[in-house]
Design a protein around this motif. Structure first.
Motif, mmCIF file in Angstrom:
data_model
loop_
_atom_site.group_PDB
_atom_site.id
_atom_site.type_symbol
_atom_site.label_atom_id
_atom_site.label_comp_id
_atom_site.label_asym_id
_atom_site.label_seq_id
_atom_site.Cartn_x
_atom_site.Cartn_y
_atom_site.Cartn_z
ATOM 1 N N ARG A 179 -8.951 -0.017 -10.347
ATOM 2 C CA ARG A 179 -8.191 -0.817 -10.922
ATOM 3 C C ARG A 179 -7.461 -0.988 -9.219
ATOM 4 N NH1 ARG A 179 -5.452 3.280 -14.320
ATOM 5 N NH2 ARG A 179 -4.027 1.452 -14.268
ATOM 6 N N ILE A 180 -7.081 -0.766 -8.279
ATOM 7 C CA ILE A 180 -6.339 -1.331 -7.025
ATOM 8 C C ILE A 180 -6.698 -2.488 -6.244
ATOM 9 C CG2 ILE A 180 -5.575 -0.588 -4.682
ATOM 10 C CD1 ILE A 180 -5.351 1.784 -5.951
ATOM 11 N N VAL A 181 -8.199 -2.455 -6.623
ATOM 12 C CA VAL A 181 -8.587 -3.981 -5.708
ATOM 13 C C VAL A 181 -8.821 -5.294 -7.278
ATOM 14 C CG1 VAL A 181 -11.465 -4.479 -4.516
ATOM 15 C CG2 VAL A 181 -10.226 -2.599 -4.498
ATOM 16 N N GLY A 182 -8.531 -4.423 -8.023
ATOM 17 C CA GLY A 182 -8.622 -5.738 -8.986
ATOM 18 C C GLY A 182 -7.535 -6.415 -9.407
ATOM 19 N N GLY A 183 -6.375 -5.763 -8.360
ATOM 20 C CA GLY A 183 -5.187 -6.299 -8.336
ATOM 21 C C GLY A 183 -4.465 -5.401 -9.128
ATOM 22 N N GLU A 184 -4.246 -4.517 -9.915
ATOM 23 C CA GLU A 184 -3.360 -3.458 -9.972
ATOM 24 C C GLU A 184 -2.448 -3.327 -9.389
ATOM 25 O OE1 GLU A 184 -3.419 -0.584 -13.264
ATOM 26 O OE2 GLU A 184 -5.685 -2.127 -14.321
ATOM 27 N N ASP A 185 -0.824 -2.631 -8.750
ATOM 28 C CA ASP A 185 -0.114 -2.146 -8.110
ATOM 29 C C ASP A 185 -0.366 -0.796 -7.704
ATOM 30 O OD1 ASP A 185 2.792 -2.566 -6.457
ATOM 31 O OD2 ASP A 185 2.964 -0.685 -8.062
ATOM 32 N N PHE A 186 -0.401 -0.396 -6.481
ATOM 33 C CA PHE A 186 -1.089 1.005 -6.281
ATOM 34 C C PHE A 186 -0.448 1.679 -6.605
ATOM 35 C CE2 PHE A 186 -1.436 4.569 -3.036
ATOM 36 C CZ PHE A 186 -3.177 4.397 -2.574
ATOM 37 N N ALA A 187 1.049 1.657 -6.125
ATOM 38 C CA ALA A 187 2.008 2.040 -6.782
ATOM 39 C C ALA A 187 1.567 2.748 -7.992
ATOM 40 C CB ALA A 187 3.666 2.263 -6.500
#
Length: 444
Positions: free
Chosen positions: A316-324
């Motif tokens: 999800r993070i690599v796909g563009g979602e915010d890490f936080a």
């Protein structure tokens, strides 16, 4: 192969006098008793083995050893002191488990870069069985733990003490390596005992000053301190770890110089300044700023399922979602989750070895591959690094350790004197014969 020496525990094999139990001795030998310590005994064979170990240490410099009867007396005193401490440790319930013992042996062989088989072989060459070595090491660990427990219960350091030390310490960062020689006096010493001790210490200094004996050899032969068989070498110490009686004279001394006799609470002393070094340069450490997500392994969520969950979070993070956002939703780390996984600034090992390895391998802005620790599966994002000046913090920590060490030395020395004074000890070793000497020269 180099000689194996387990330095972690005061060279317990070849330096510290071993405490070999009666059942470990050859049954065909008829042992005499050289000392009774409370309800325990020290056998002649134990003393002989301990003396032999000391002689092995000085095989290339036998002239530094005192006469045999004086060496026996010194080694027996060390055995008595250790036996008393072991008895007190047993009464206090201090125990070393088999697991702790095995972990210690593992650390010794790792530090010495040898295998366990090589250690066993070296022990055999020294005439010591592996079980005897284990027994000696257990005794050493037991005494160390009792000392730590005693010190923790007796020694406290306040912030005010640290502030005072730092304010008056004109040699912050200075360390000295000292030689120490003690002619001990009993509590409540008589004027005759005081005069005899003063005459002896003056005679010892005369021998050193005239070049008839170096300080190390004199300490081995004449010192009543526990460092006698190490030539009085007390190792490196910060200036303020040293009792004021000695610290006050050090600024006027040059390396190699021996002090005049000093009268202290334990008796008369000589101090030799061996070396001096300065370690007051500014200290910096690398700190890391990172964010992390942890999926905990539990009875309900096994390692495979935890791994699948952390894989999905990373995707999800690599796909563009915010890490936080993902961290607040997924992470089981209650410390950082509410901050969006923000772990703040920290030194490399603050979050454990697994995280430390990732911090050193990543670049700023990079998200790690999933990795496992002892608690679960993780991903981390390294945000940045900085060099942080920790000189003030390091100085305060060092000051705290310095004050604690000085207090601990004084308290434990007092405890050992009291322990011996209150114990029943029957020393059956014949006193050493006086050594021929010039006027004012000590006689052993």
């Amino acid at each position: 192969m180099n000689r194996i020496v387990p330095t972690l525990f005061a060279l317990v094999l070849v330096v510290a006098a071993p405490l070999l139990r009666a059942q470990a001795l050859p049954t065909q030998t008829i042992d005499g008793i050289v000392a009774v310590v409370e309800e325990d005994v020290i056998l002649r064979s134990e003393l002989d083995r301990a003396v032999s170990n000391i002689r092995n240490r000085f095989v290339d410099r036998p002239e530094q050893l005192p006469p045999p009867e004086v060496l026996e007396k010194q080694v027996l005193e060390r055995l008595i002191a250790q036996r008393l401490q072991l008895q007190r440790a047993a009464a206090a319930g201090v125990r070393i488990s088999d697991a702790e013992l095995e972990q210690t042996i593992s650390r010794i062989v790792q530090q010495q870069n040898v295998s366990l088989d090589q250690l066993r072989a070296q022990l055999a060459r020294d005439g010591v069985t592996y079980e005897e070595f284990r027994s000696q090491l257990r005794d050493e660990l037991t005494v160390n733990r009792m000392q730590q427990t005693f010190v923790q219960s007796r020694v406290a350091v306040s912030d005010t003490e640290i502030d005072i030390l730092l304010a008056r310490d004109s040699e912050a960062g200075s360390e000295v390596r000292l030689g120490y020689l003690l002619v001990a006096l009993p509590d409540g010493a008589t004027p005759e005992q005081i005069d005899a001790a003063r005459t002896k210490i003056e005679g010892v200094r005369g021998l050193i000053e005239r070049g008839e004996m170096d300080f190390s050899a004199a300490a081995i032969r004449y010192s009543d301190h526990q460092t006698a068989l190490e030539g009085g070498d007390m190792g490196w110490r910060a200036i303020d770890e040293i009792p004021p009686l000695f610290a006050n004279i050090l600024p006027t001394m040059q390396p190699g110089e021996v002090s005049q006799p000093l009268r202290g609470p334990s008796g008369y002393s000589l101090v030799r300044l061996i070396e001096k070094r300065d370690d007051s340069a500014p200290q910096t450490v690398t700190e890391y700023h990172a964010r992390g997500i942890m999926v905990r392994i539990t009875e309900l969520l096994d390692a495979d399922k935890a791994k699948a969950k952390i894989d999905a979070a990373r995707a999800r993070i690599v796909g563009g979602e915010d890490f936080a956002v993902v961290a607040r939703e997924v992470s089981d780390d209650t410390i950082s989750r509410n901050q969006g996984g923000d772990m703040g600034w920290f030194q490399v090992n603050a979050w454990g070895t697994a995280v430390a390895n990732q911090m050193m391998a990543l670049s700023d802005g990079e998200v790690s591959e999933p990795f496992q620790s002892e608690v679960g599966w993780h991903i981390v994002e390294r945000i940045g690094t900085r060099e942080q000046d920790v000189t003030v913090e390091a100085r305060r920590n060092k000051a705290r350790e310095t004050i604690a060490k000085r207090k601990a030395d004084e308290e434990y020395d007092r405890f050992l004197r009291q322990l011996r004074a209150e114990a029943y000890i029957d020393n059956r070793l014949a006193p050493p014969a006086p050594l021929p000497s010039a006027p004012a020269t000590p006689t052993g």
